[in-house]
Write an enzyme that holds these catalytic residues in place. Structure first.
Site, PDB file in Angstrom:
ATOM      1  N   MET A  21      43.903 -26.384  -5.767  1.00  0.00           N
ATOM      2  CA  MET A  21      42.982 -27.093  -6.666  1.00  0.00           C
ATOM      3  C   MET A  21      43.188 -26.581  -8.088  1.00  0.00           C
ATOM      4  O   MET A  21      43.099 -25.382  -8.344  1.00  0.00           O
ATOM      5  CB  MET A  21      41.526 -26.861  -6.255  1.00  0.00           C
ATOM      6  N   GLY A  29      35.005 -31.745  -6.923  1.00  0.00           N
ATOM      7  CA  GLY A  29      33.743 -32.468  -7.062  1.00  0.00           C
ATOM      8  C   GLY A  29      33.863 -33.750  -7.858  1.00  0.00           C
ATOM      9  O   GLY A  29      33.209 -34.731  -7.551  1.00  0.00           O
ATOM     10  N   ASP A  43      46.147 -30.575  -7.086  1.00  0.00           N
ATOM     11  CA  ASP A  43      45.098 -31.590  -7.196  1.00  0.00           C
ATOM     12  C   ASP A  43      44.134 -31.252  -8.336  1.00  0.00           C
ATOM     13  O   ASP A  43      43.442 -30.232  -8.288  1.00  0.00           O
ATOM     14  CB  ASP A  43      44.344 -31.625  -5.859  1.00  0.00           C
TER      15      ASP A  43
HETATM   16  C1  DX5 Z   1      38.524 -33.387  -7.189  1.00  0.00           C
HETATM   17  C2  DX5 Z   1      39.411 -34.199  -6.290  1.00  0.00           C
HETATM   18  C3  DX5 Z   1      40.656 -34.705  -6.927  1.00  0.00           C
HETATM   19  C4  DX5 Z   1      40.460 -35.495  -8.171  1.00  0.00           C
HETATM   20  C5  DX5 Z   1      41.747 -35.958  -8.785  1.00  0.00           C
HETATM   21  O1  DX5 Z   1      37.486 -32.856  -6.460  1.00  0.00           O
HETATM   22  O2  DX5 Z   1      39.804 -33.422  -5.172  1.00  0.00           O
HETATM   23  O3  DX5 Z   1      41.443 -35.387  -5.973  1.00  0.00           O
HETATM   24  O4  DX5 Z   1      39.630 -36.574  -7.966  1.00  0.00           O
HETATM   25  O5  DX5 Z   1      41.438 -36.741  -9.875  1.00  0.00           O
HETATM   26  P1  DX5 Z   1      42.005 -36.493 -11.344  1.00  0.00           P
HETATM   27  O6  DX5 Z   1      43.472 -36.778 -11.276  1.00  0.00           O
HETATM   28  O7  DX5 Z   1      41.258 -37.474 -12.156  1.00  0.00           O
HETATM   29  O8  DX5 Z   1      41.725 -35.072 -11.717  1.00  0.00           O
HETATM   30 ZN    ZN Z   2      41.377 -34.137  -3.747  1.00  0.00          ZN
END
Ligand code: DX5
Ligand code: ZN
Length: 219
Positions: A138, A143, A176
């Protein structure tokens, strides 16, 4: 080096027409579809659950990369598997027993991912790295979509690459959060081979999904 794959997050899609949005992503060359499942408890946001995933999966041929941000996750693994998840990614903090949750996903013949929040250290998954198919790093606090990329997580990707080499083990490294055309090259160079993206895919270049997928892949 592994082929670079793009996993668009439908969190940034038009939720009133998710089926069509997935079809568009498939036609545009998405390698898989990233489905962000949130419970309003493990993360401060709520999204979709198994019935919606089941309905969407019925009409698509692409892999569903399901990111479970729910706690306790263990008792729901089977429901997401039955709904059509191909990859099931869990957070170590969301289960009492990481090993048994991993075994459960494997028993269901699904690919297993384990995700590390920005503040979570690699140590917590060292013992399971030889059992899993991917590590999801991450690069934002989970969120919400549209947050700013945290470059400090790059060192974890580099550390994972070193561990892979030393232990002669293989797993995908997915990243991500906040991925855009400026940082995609950096994360690929660090060793990530699957890039999740919501905002960049759906909003850049007037929503030209095909172009955005190609741009994220090209280094
Ligand atoms: C956050 C999610 C991500 C996120 C990615 O909690 O796990 O998958 O939505 O979206 P962007 O590319 O807009 O950061
Ligand atoms: Zn995600």
């Amino acid at each position: 080096m592994k082929k670079i794959q793009i996993s668009p997050s439908i969190l940034s899609a038009d939720f009133s027409q998710l089926g069509q949005e997935i079809k568009k992503l498939e036609d545009a060359g998405a390698d898989m579809i990233h489905v962000d499942v949130m419970d309003g408890h493990f993360v401060p946001n709520l999204t979709i659950g198994p019935p919606v995933i089941k309905a969407l999966k019925k009409h698509s041929n692409v892999l569903f990369d399901v990111h479970l941000m729910i706690s306790p996750v263990h008792k729901y693994i089977e429901a997401y598997s039955d709904a059509g998840a191909d990859i099931i990614t869990i957070h170590p903090e969301a289960t009492d027993n990481l090993n048994s949750s991993i075994s459960k996903i494997k028993e269901l013949k699904k690919k297993v991912g384990v995700s590390l929040n920005p503040e979570t250290k690699i140590d917590i998954i060292l013992d399971v790295l030889d059992q899993i198919d991917l590590v999801l790093i991450m690069s934002v606090n989970p969120g919400f979509g549209g947050q700013k990329f945290m470059p400090e997580v790059l060192s974890k990707i580099k550390e994972l690459k070193k561990i892979q080499k030393a232990k002669k083990i293989d797993f995908d490294i997915e990243i991500d959060g906040g991925i855009n055309f400026e940082n995609s090259k950096t994360v690929i160079e660090a060793g990530a081979n699957i890039l999740v993206s919501g905002t960049t895919i759906f909003k850049s270049n007037n929503g030209d999904i095909k172009k955005n997928i190609e741009l994220l892949k090209s280094k």
